[in-house]
Design a protein around this motif. Structure first.
Motif, PDB file in Angstrom:
ATOM      1  N   VAL A  63       0.843  -1.203   0.000  1.00 39.16           N
ATOM      2  CA  VAL A  63       0.000   0.000   0.000  1.00 39.16           C
ATOM      3  C   VAL A  63       0.873   1.244   0.000  1.00 39.16           C
ATOM      4  O   VAL A  63       0.637   2.193  -0.762  1.00 39.16           O
ATOM      5  CB  VAL A  63      -0.953  -0.018   1.219  1.00 39.16           C
ATOM      6  CG1 VAL A  63      -1.602   1.324   1.405  1.00 39.16           C
ATOM      7  CG2 VAL A  63      -2.015  -1.064   1.035  1.00 39.16           C
TER       8      VAL A  63
ATOM      9  N   VAL B 274       2.406   1.589  -3.549  1.00 38.49           N
ATOM     10  CA  VAL B 274       1.458   1.997  -4.588  1.00 38.49           C
ATOM     11  C   VAL B 274       1.073   3.453  -4.413  1.00 38.49           C
ATOM     12  O   VAL B 274       1.021   4.225  -5.371  1.00 38.49           O
ATOM     13  CB  VAL B 274       0.207   1.095  -4.527  1.00 38.49           C
ATOM     14  CG1 VAL B 274      -0.909   1.680  -5.341  1.00 38.49           C
ATOM     15  CG2 VAL B 274       0.538  -0.280  -5.024  1.00 38.49           C
ATOM     16  N   LEU B 275       0.815   3.867  -3.163  1.00 38.34           N
ATOM     17  CA  LEU B 275       0.373   5.242  -2.959  1.00 38.34           C
ATOM     18  C   LEU B 275       1.539   6.204  -3.007  1.00 38.34           C
ATOM     19  O   LEU B 275       1.367   7.366  -3.334  1.00 38.34           O
ATOM     20  CB  LEU B 275      -0.353   5.357  -1.624  1.00 38.34           C
ATOM     21  CG  LEU B 275      -1.675   4.624  -1.595  1.00 38.34           C
ATOM     22  CD1 LEU B 275      -2.299   4.747  -0.241  1.00 38.34           C
ATOM     23  CD2 LEU B 275      -2.608   5.181  -2.635  1.00 38.34           C
TER      24      LEU B 275
ATOM     25  N   SER C 207      -0.525   5.778   5.388  1.00 38.85           N
ATOM     26  CA  SER C 207      -0.183   5.996   3.982  1.00 38.85           C
ATOM     27  C   SER C 207      -1.432   6.275   3.155  1.00 38.85           C
ATOM     28  O   SER C 207      -1.340   6.926   2.121  1.00 38.85           O
ATOM     29  CB  SER C 207       0.606   4.819   3.423  1.00 38.85           C
ATOM     30  OG  SER C 207       0.028   3.621   3.769  1.00 38.85           O
ATOM     31  N   LEU C 208      -2.623   5.824   3.606  1.00 42.72           N
ATOM     32  CA  LEU C 208      -3.828   6.200   2.868  1.00 42.72           C
ATOM     33  C   LEU C 208      -4.244   7.630   3.180  1.00 42.72           C
ATOM     34  O   LEU C 208      -4.840   8.301   2.338  1.00 42.72           O
ATOM     35  CB  LEU C 208      -4.981   5.258   3.220  1.00 42.72           C
ATOM     36  CG  LEU C 208      -5.097   4.010   2.375  1.00 42.72           C
ATOM     37  CD1 LEU C 208      -6.131   3.087   2.955  1.00 42.72           C
ATOM     38  CD2 LEU C 208      -5.472   4.354   0.963  1.00 42.72           C
ATOM     39  N   GLU C 209      -3.933   8.107   4.379  1.00 41.07           N
ATOM     40  CA  GLU C 209      -4.367   9.434   4.780  1.00 41.07           C
ATOM     41  C   GLU C 209      -3.478  10.510   4.190  1.00 41.07           C
ATOM     42  O   GLU C 209      -3.935  11.562   3.780  1.00 41.07           O
ATOM     43  CB  GLU C 209      -4.347   9.521   6.304  1.00 41.07           C
ATOM     44  CG  GLU C 209      -4.974  10.778   6.891  1.00 41.07           C
ATOM     45  CD  GLU C 209      -3.946  11.830   7.207  1.00 41.07           C
ATOM     46  OE1 GLU C 209      -2.749  11.514   7.125  1.00 41.07           O
ATOM     47  OE2 GLU C 209      -4.345  12.949   7.517  1.00 41.07           O
ATOM     48  N   GLU C 210      -2.192  10.210   4.147  1.00 44.85           N
ATOM     49  CA  GLU C 210      -1.163  11.150   3.726  1.00 44.85           C
ATOM     50  C   GLU C 210      -1.420  11.600   2.277  1.00 44.85           C
ATOM     51  O   GLU C 210      -1.436  10.789   1.377  1.00 44.85           O
ATOM     52  CB  GLU C 210       0.153  10.386   3.761  1.00 44.85           C
ATOM     53  CG  GLU C 210       1.379  11.169   3.946  1.00 44.85           C
ATOM     54  CD  GLU C 210       2.470  10.228   4.420  1.00 44.85           C
ATOM     55  OE1 GLU C 210       2.894   9.416   3.599  1.00 44.85           O
ATOM     56  OE2 GLU C 210       2.840  10.304   5.592  1.00 44.85           O
ATOM     57  N   THR C 211      -1.656  12.869   2.071  1.00 40.08           N
ATOM     58  CA  THR C 211      -1.894  13.297   0.699  1.00 40.08           C
ATOM     59  C   THR C 211      -0.855  14.293   0.220  1.00 40.08           C
ATOM     60  O   THR C 211       0.051  13.933  -0.519  1.00 40.08           O
ATOM     61  CB  THR C 211      -3.296  13.911   0.556  1.00 40.08           C
ATOM     62  OG1 THR C 211      -3.511  14.773   1.653  1.00 40.08           O
ATOM     63  CG2 THR C 211      -4.337  12.857   0.495  1.00 40.08           C
TER      64      THR C 211
ATOM     65  N   ILE D  26      -0.763   1.391   7.372  1.00 42.96           N
ATOM     66  CA  ILE D  26      -1.723   1.404   6.259  1.00 42.96           C
ATOM     67  C   ILE D  26      -2.574   2.665   6.322  1.00 42.96           C
ATOM     68  O   ILE D  26      -2.747   3.386   5.328  1.00 42.96           O
ATOM     69  CB  ILE D  26      -2.622   0.152   6.306  1.00 42.96           C
ATOM     70  CG1 ILE D  26      -1.824  -1.098   5.981  1.00 42.96           C
ATOM     71  CG2 ILE D  26      -3.771   0.278   5.333  1.00 42.96           C
ATOM     72  CD1 ILE D  26      -2.618  -2.361   6.097  1.00 42.96           C
ATOM     73  N   LEU D  27      -3.104   2.966   7.531  1.00 43.22           N
ATOM     74  CA  LEU D  27      -3.955   4.154   7.684  1.00 43.22           C
ATOM     75  C   LEU D  27      -3.187   5.408   7.336  1.00 43.22           C
ATOM     76  O   LEU D  27      -3.693   6.296   6.650  1.00 43.22           O
ATOM     77  CB  LEU D  27      -4.450   4.249   9.131  1.00 43.22           C
ATOM     78  CG  LEU D  27      -5.583   3.334   9.540  1.00 43.22           C
ATOM     79  CD1 LEU D  27      -5.769   3.382  11.028  1.00 43.22           C
ATOM     80  CD2 LEU D  27      -6.847   3.761   8.856  1.00 43.22           C
TER      81      LEU D  27
END
Lengths: 119, 238, 86
Positions: free
Chosen positions: B83, B86-87, B231-235, B228-229
């Motif tokens: 994750v 990919v992000l 790297s999904l939150e980080e924009t 995981i949280l």
């Protein structure tokens, strides 16, 4: 009675989740369908382990060690489902990460816009 | 959009009806067992004597099927790594419309400061007591990750220690494998919990190495979920 | 007791199916994500009725808590980049 009801609920959830994953065009909604189906699979597995008139597989004052085998329900499906839920979150996170990646390429979440692998 | 009835949804319905027939035959002929099968009966009879744990599910996950749990934790680690990979390759465009975070309110920030230690303590309680009560490393790890989630919600601007999370993750994974190898040397096999005394049945410090292993699993799972949280939150500005 | 547990299971099962229908049918994706979280929450109560407290805890913490937040983070990222979700 109780395991049959739970099992029917689980099967219904699997079918509904798969229907959502097959018919929706929005990628996020498809992933949502998969999570509902995986919840259904977990419900079916736990209901297979249930036995009427027995309690949870934890030995305390209510369930003495000596007759534990006659008092507790099957612990193996529960251990299986415990790991399945955790891995389910990992799979969902992966699907979401790739969905975002696809969104960045096309600026759309519509699955019919992605035609590279279409035949 | 979703209500349009097309050939596509018709085909899907036919396929699902076939699957439903298969499920129906499974559910209609099902009668619950009256006796435990042999594997389950073995676990029910021998868990207390062999592992000293009250919770049979915990004994199965940590000891009898410990190698599977090690594999599962490894799968989670791989997921977190993929994750992040990919992000990390697809950073959000800078200065897009509506970019930037809304500042979180005073209430959320103060509440986080008060609640975060309690949530962390509760997570630790859940995984330390895994061999006595329902709960354990996976649940406790998820509770730790919820605490990190609250922190992310309250202070989205602050980039807290990614290095700390990955260090906790790798150290607990390493110690987990080392305890497993110690089981080969000192006791009956890989991840055998009898490297420590079994203690009195039902006490907090009992069941050999199970509390230790479940604590390590809890830390590792919590660190993986947090990563995981995060790297999904980080924009932006990542 | 013999009748209470099946009745409660049937009630929660119906609630789960209703929430799943909502998750499939809702027009807005955010409502659908919330409904799927509700399915997981009812599932954790059903696990408790089925005498599986370990699984119930895991489902409540992971299935209905963290999964919902993962969806909302991705939804938020997509909204921020100007995609009008229908």
């Amino acid at each position: 009675m109780l395991p049959t009801i739970a099992m029917a609920t689980g099967f219904a959830l699997i079918l509904m989740g798969l229907y959502g994953a097959l018919t929706h065009r929005n990628i996020l909604r498809m992933i949502l369908g998969f999570t509902i189906a995986s919840t259904g699979v977990n419900v079916v597995l736990v209901s297979v382990g249930y036995m009427p008139g027995r309690t949870a597989p934890i030995m305390d004052s209510a369930v003495p060690v000596a007759d534990a085998a006659a008092r507790v329900i099957d612990p193996v499906p529960q251990a299986l489902v415990l790991t399945a839920i955790v891995i389910g979150l990992g799979v969902t996170a992966l699907m979401l990460a790739y969905a975002y990646r696809l969104f960045r390429i096309r600026h759309s979440l519509d699955i019919s816009k992605f035609t590279e692998l279409k035949w | 959009m979703t209500t349009k009835f097309t050939t596509r949804s018709f085909v899907a319905l036919v396929l699902l009806a076939l699957l439903g027939v298969a499920f129906w035959t499974l559910a209609a002929g099902y009668t619950p067992d009256a006796e435990l099968n042999r594997t389950a009966a073995y676990y029910a009879e021998n868990t207390a004597r062999e592992t000293g744990a009250q919770n049979i599910v915990t004994a199965i996950i940590v000891t009898y099927r410990g190698l599977d749990t090690l594999g599962e934790v490894t799968v989670l680690f791989l997921t977190a790594a993929i994750v992040a990979l990919v992000l990390g390759q697809s950073k959000a465009p800078r200065g897009g419309s509506g970019s930037g975070f809304l500042p979180s309110g005073e209430l959320l920030q103060t509440g986080t400061k008060m609640l975060l230690p309690i949530i962390m303590l509760f997570g630790a309680y859940v995984f330390v007591n895994g061999h006595l009560t329902p709960g354990g490393g996976f649940q406790g790890g998820a509770i730790l990750a919820s605490g990190i989630l609250l922190l992310l919600l309250a202070e989205p601007k602050r980039r807290f220690g990614h290095a700390l999370i990955s260090r906790v993750e790798s150290v607990s994974g390493l110690v987990y494998v080392l305890i497993g190898i110690a089981g080969i040397v000192l006791a009956g096999g890989f991840l055998d919990n009898r490297i420590l005394p079994l203690g009195t049945f039902g006490a907090l410090l009992s069941a050999g190495a199970i509390p230790l292993i479940y604590t390590l699993i809890g830390l590792k799972v919590g660190a993986e979920f947090s990563s995981i949280l995060e790297s999904l939150e980080e924009t932006e500005d990542a | 007791m013999t009748l209470l547990a099946p009745l409660a299971a049937a009630g929660f099962g119906l609630a789960m199916i209703g929430a799943a229908l909502m998750a499939l049918r809702a027009r807005s994706t955010a409502v659908a994500v919330l409904a799927a979280g509700l399915v997981s929450l009812f599932a954790s109560v059903l696990f408790l009725i089925l005498a599986a407290p370990d699984v119930a805890m895991t489902e409540a913490a992971i299935g209905s808590g963290l999964t919902t937040f993962l969806f909302f983070y991705v939804l938020g990222r997509i909204r921020r980049e100007g995609y009008d979700d229908d």
